[in-house]
Design a protein around this motif. Structure first.
Motif, PDB file in Angstrom:
ATOM      1  N   ILE A   6      11.311  -3.088  -6.590  1.00 22.52           N
ATOM      2  CA  ILE A   6       9.808  -2.307  -6.269  1.00 22.52           C
ATOM      3  C   ILE A   6       9.938  -0.762  -6.680  1.00 22.52           C
ATOM      4  N   ILE A   7       9.351  -0.613  -7.729  1.00 25.94           N
ATOM      5  CA  ILE A   7       9.585   0.810  -8.341  1.00 25.94           C
ATOM      6  C   ILE A   7       8.306   1.479  -7.908  1.00 25.94           C
ATOM      7  N   ILE A   8       8.665   2.707  -7.250  1.00 23.62           N
ATOM      8  CA  ILE A   8       7.731   3.358  -6.319  1.00 23.62           C
ATOM      9  C   ILE A   8       7.815   4.794  -6.118  1.00 23.62           C
ATOM     10  N   ALA A   9       6.684   5.497  -6.161  1.00 27.44           N
ATOM     11  CA  ALA A   9       6.893   7.034  -5.740  1.00 27.44           C
ATOM     12  C   ALA A   9       5.665   7.243  -4.988  1.00 27.44           C
ATOM     13  N   ASP A  10       5.652   8.556  -4.230  1.00 29.39           N
ATOM     14  CA  ASP A  10       4.729   8.893  -3.316  1.00 29.39           C
ATOM     15  C   ASP A  10       3.219   8.426  -4.016  1.00 29.39           C
ATOM     16  N   MET A  11       2.195   8.428  -3.040  1.00 27.72           N
ATOM     17  CA  MET A  11       0.846   8.173  -3.207  1.00 27.72           C
ATOM     18  C   MET A  11       0.807   6.745  -3.621  1.00 27.72           C
ATOM     19  N   PHE A  12       1.656   5.632  -3.474  1.00 31.56           N
ATOM     20  CA  PHE A  12       1.204   4.310  -3.924  1.00 31.56           C
ATOM     21  C   PHE A  12      -0.031   3.921  -2.916  1.00 31.56           C
ATOM     22  N   GLU A  13      -0.446   2.818  -3.484  1.00 31.55           N
ATOM     23  CA  GLU A  13      -1.602   2.104  -2.877  1.00 31.55           C
ATOM     24  C   GLU A  13      -1.059   1.314  -1.873  1.00 31.55           C
ATOM     25  N   ASP A  14      -1.039   1.655  -0.334  1.00 28.80           N
ATOM     26  CA  ASP A  14      -0.501   1.032   0.519  1.00 28.80           C
ATOM     27  C   ASP A  14      -0.260  -0.523   0.388  1.00 28.80           C
ATOM     28  N   VAL A  15      -1.364  -1.066   0.504  1.00 28.68           N
ATOM     29  CA  VAL A  15      -1.470  -2.737   0.575  1.00 28.68           C
ATOM     30  C   VAL A  15      -0.826  -3.313  -0.621  1.00 28.68           C
ATOM     31  N   GLU A  16      -0.930  -2.583  -1.676  1.00 24.01           N
ATOM     32  CA  GLU A  16      -0.205  -3.206  -2.840  1.00 24.01           C
ATOM     33  C   GLU A  16       1.139  -3.141  -2.994  1.00 24.01           C
ATOM     34  N   TYR A  17       1.779  -2.459  -1.882  1.00 27.51           N
ATOM     35  CA  TYR A  17       3.246  -2.575  -1.522  1.00 27.51           C
ATOM     36  C   TYR A  17       3.488  -3.397  -0.410  1.00 27.51           C
TER      37      TYR A  17
END
Length: 169
Positions: A6-17
């Motif tokens: 799961i490629i991710i950084a700050d400010m992601f859409e919570d529920v989409e993670y």
């Protein structure tokens, strides 16, 4: 079972993670949060959901994973500014293994120049960006085109997760 980066950084859409990650784990798959810096905790934009980065981009190979999830929010825009994230996604996409991109997730794929000729959906504010990348924008809850599964946003999560899990079978 699959190993899903799961490629991710700050400010992601919570529920989409959280929702896809929970569904993947419930189905017996392993998830590995990948980010710019191993050990750092990134946070969602709405609920401030904390996600600890298990692997930094500088220590992984696209060949380490069976699939990649790109949650939306501002995270993909942050990642698209990082050469190592763009190169990682480009190599992974070209491997033919599944990429699950939701909401603003296609921004990272646009910057990697891999969408030309693909059918894609995404958040309404990036429709023109999708079209400018050479892709065909399709306005539906989930679009499956070869190894790419995309959705418009949080309201499409159920269909997105169902299609993603089906691809992992």
């Amino acid at each position: 079972m699959a190993t899903i980066g799961i490629i991710i950084a700050d400010m992601f859409e919570d529920v989409e993670y959280t929702e896809p990650a929970n569904a993947f784990k419930k189905a017996g798959h392993q998830i590995v949060p990948i980010g710019l810096e191993k050990g750092k905790t990134v946070r969602g934009k709405r609920d401030k959901t904390p996600v600890k980065i298990d692997k930094g981009l500088d220590e992984v190979s696209p060949y380490d994973f069976d699939a990649i999830l790109i949650p939306g929010g501002y995270s993909p825009d942050i990642l698209r500014g990082e050469d190592k994230a763009v190169e990682f996604i480009k190599v992974f996409f070209n491997s033919g293994k599944p990429i699950f991109a939701i909401c603003h997730g296609p921004q990272l794929l646009i910057t990697a120049h891999v969408l030309d000729g693909k059918k894609v959906t995404g958040w309404k504010s990036i429709i023109q960006d999708i079209k400018n990348s050479g892709a065909e924008y399709i306005n539906q809850e989930v679009v499956v085109d070869d190894n790419l599964i995309s959705s418009r946003g949080p309201r499409d999560l159920s269909a997105f997760i169902k299609a993603s899990l089906k691809r992992l079978e």
